[in-house]
Design a protein around this motif. Structure first.
Motif, short mmCIF file in Angstrom:
data_model
loop_
_atom_site.label_atom_id
_atom_site.label_comp_id
_atom_site.label_asym_id
_atom_site.label_seq_id
_atom_site.Cartn_x
_atom_site.Cartn_y
_atom_site.Cartn_z
N GLU A 156 0.81 -1.00 0.06
CA GLU A 156 -0.24 -0.31 -0.22
C GLU A 156 0.67 1.07 0.05
O GLU A 156 0.62 2.42 -0.98
CB GLU A 156 -1.12 0.01 1.31
CG GLU A 156 -1.72 0.85 1.38
CD GLU A 156 -3.08 0.97 1.85
OE1 GLU A 156 -3.70 2.37 3.00
OE2 GLU A 156 -3.24 -0.46 2.41
N ASP A 157 2.08 1.21 0.80
CA ASP A 157 2.72 2.88 0.74
C ASP A 157 3.83 2.58 -0.53
O ASP A 157 3.64 4.01 -0.94
CB ASP A 157 3.57 2.84 1.92
CG ASP A 157 2.89 2.48 3.73
OD1 ASP A 157 2.20 2.80 3.58
OD2 ASP A 157 4.10 2.38 4.17
N ALA A 158 3.89 1.68 -1.24
CA ALA A 158 4.05 2.27 -2.83
C ALA A 158 3.70 2.55 -3.20
O ALA A 158 3.03 3.48 -4.32
CB ALA A 158 4.73 0.90 -3.54
N LEU A 159 1.81 2.16 -3.59
CA LEU A 159 0.80 2.38 -4.56
C LEU A 159 0.90 3.48 -3.69
O LEU A 159 0.86 4.74 -5.26
CB LEU A 159 0.35 1.47 -3.72
CG LEU A 159 -1.21 2.16 -5.22
CD1 LEU A 159 -1.37 1.93 -6.34
CD2 LEU A 159 -2.84 1.75 -4.63
N LYS A 160 0.88 4.33 -2.90
CA LYS A 160 0.87 5.68 -2.46
C LYS A 160 1.69 6.54 -2.57
O LYS A 160 0.82 7.90 -2.70
CB LYS A 160 -0.01 6.19 -1.01
CG LYS A 160 -0.47 5.21 -0.75
CD LYS A 160 -0.89 5.47 1.04
CE LYS A 160 -2.52 4.68 1.82
NZ LYS A 160 -2.26 4.84 3.91
N LYS A 161 2.83 6.06 -2.77
CA LYS A 161 3.52 7.15 -3.22
C LYS A 161 3.75 7.15 -4.65
O LYS A 161 4.22 8.21 -5.04
CB LYS A 161 5.45 6.04 -2.59
CG LYS A 161 5.80 6.41 -1.57
CD LYS A 161 7.06 6.07 -1.30
CE LYS A 161 7.33 6.11 0.29
NZ LYS A 161 8.24 4.78 1.23
N LEU A 162 3.18 6.62 -5.15
CA LEU A 162 3.60 6.81 -6.75
C LEU A 162 2.35 8.36 -6.70
O LEU A 162 2.56 8.92 -8.17
CB LEU A 162 2.51 5.91 -7.53
CG LEU A 162 3.48 4.20 -7.81
CD1 LEU A 162 2.92 3.48 -8.54
CD2 LEU A 162 4.77 5.05 -9.09
N PHE A 163 1.10 8.57 -6.02
CA PHE A 163 1.18 9.25 -6.08
C PHE A 163 0.93 11.17 -5.65
O PHE A 163 1.09 12.14 -5.57
CB PHE A 163 -0.86 8.99 -6.15
CG PHE A 163 -1.39 8.49 -6.96
CD1 PHE A 163 -1.93 8.92 -8.15
CD2 PHE A 163 -1.66 7.11 -6.56
CE1 PHE A 163 -3.04 8.10 -9.04
CE2 PHE A 163 -2.53 6.05 -7.36
CZ PHE A 163 -2.38 6.36 -8.73
#
Length: 365
Positions: free
Chosen positions: A214-221
């Protein structure tokens, strides 16, 4: 001993005769029923189909008219997110205008199926080549999108890659592994098919969530400031122009349209198991209940899932059929049989997609 041998031989002969008689009886009964359907379909004269937007999909499904010239196909190109609410509203107004829908699984599963718009599909399928499990990747049962295996049949089995790269702008040495997505040098340079809604953007967001968290996904935005668009063509156009040289959730059939015109020739996927999934895309077929042309609908659905229909689809769209006897639309996107890919459009993947959509909605708000 001789009596035993005689008994065994007679038993084997009887079994063979029973199998042969059953084999002869099935085609005969099937052919009789099929001829009745064809005759009734010709009297109805047409079939009304809601299918994916875009010329390649229209070209693919319009080939039905060549196979059955006595049945006119009335084709309307609509994305599922537009068609699903439309048909529900029409039903509420007492209008029953459609025979068959071909499109994305999410809108079918989340809107049309709960609203009672569909009939079970399999009772409409008659051709032995359609029902032959050996002709389908993973078997006939593995092609159903919902757990009950009654309504939504996904006939496309294309390997989709999450990330596409414009190599005219981004050299291989600077971007060659999944982790490069989070390199600060690509901040503001990523375009994403809007993962807040149905479509390939949310599927690929789910793939990234499953592989990197989840953290990696959030960082992309948050950190990488990815830009979203709900328009597949706009996404590819921006990617081809280099405005955003990295893209997530590209629809390959749209990319191929550009590349056939000589645009975006050096746009390629970043190949990696962590960024790949099997997608049915717009290749899901359902039977609309209370159809105005029920027999023509049956003929059309059987044709779509036949070798001829699937070959037409693969050739026109560049997507790979789940039929194993059909030449691939794109050999580069054939799944590796040794790899267990996620199939996010299936019902079991819906909960994760909903979770991912909520995460992105919260960030972008």
């Amino acid at each position: 001993m001789n009596q035993k041998r005689t008994g065994v031989v007679l038993s084997i002969m009887l079994s063979v005769l029973l199998i042969l008689s059953a084999t002869e009886a099935f085609p005969k009964s099937w052919k009789v029923e099929w001829q009745k359907i064809l005759a009734a379909a010709k009297k109805e004269g047409k079939v009304v189909v809601a299918g994916p937007p875009g010329q390649s999909y229209r070209d693919a499904l319009s080939q039905f008219g060549k196979a059955y010239p006595d049945i006119q196909i009335e084709y309307v190109g609509l994305q599922g997110r537009d068609f699903a609410p439309r048909i529900v509203q029409e039903r509420e107004a007492g209008q029953f205008l459609w025979d068959v829908h071909v499109g994305g699984a999410s809108s079918i599963m989340n809107i049309m199926l709960p609203k009672g718009v569909l009939d079970p599909l399999q009772p409409n399928l008659f051709l032995p080549e359609v029902l032959d499990s050996s002709k389908w990747l993973g078997g006939f049962k593995d092609s159903w999108m919902e757990k009950d295996g009654k309504y939504i049949f996904g006939f496309v089995g294309t390997l989709y890659d999450s990330v596409h790269v414009n190599r005219d702008v981004v050299p291989q040495a600077e971007f060659n592994k999944p982790e490069d997505l989070w390199d600060p040098k690509w901040k503001g340079k990523i375009v994403w098919h809007d993962p807040r809604g149905a479509g390939n953007g949310s599927i690929q967001a789910s793939v990234i969530y499953r592989s990197f968290g989840e953290d990696a996904l959030k960082k992309l935005f948050k950190d990488q400031q990815s830009v979203v668009t709900a328009d597949y063509r706009q996404e590819v156009e921006w990617l081809a122009r280099g405005r955003y040289p990295l893209a997530i959730g590209v629809l390959d059939s749209v990319l191929q349209q550009f590349q056939k015109q000589g645009v975006g020739k050096n746009i390629v996927p970043l190949k990696h198991e962590k960024l790949s999934s099997i997608v049915s895309a717009f290749g899901n077929i359902v039977a609309i209940n209370k159809p105005p042309h029920p027999n023509a609908a049956k003929v059309f659905m059987n044709w779509v899932l036949s070798k001829e229909g699937q070959s037409a689809w693969a050739k026109a769209t560049g997507e790979n059929s789940r039929r194993v006897d059909v030449p691939p639309g794109d050999p580069e996107m054939l799944p590796n049989p040794k790899v267990q890919y996620w199939q996010g459009q299936k019902e079991e993947g819906q909960d994760l997609k909903i979770k991912v959509q909520a995460i992105v909605k919260d960030i972008l708000q």
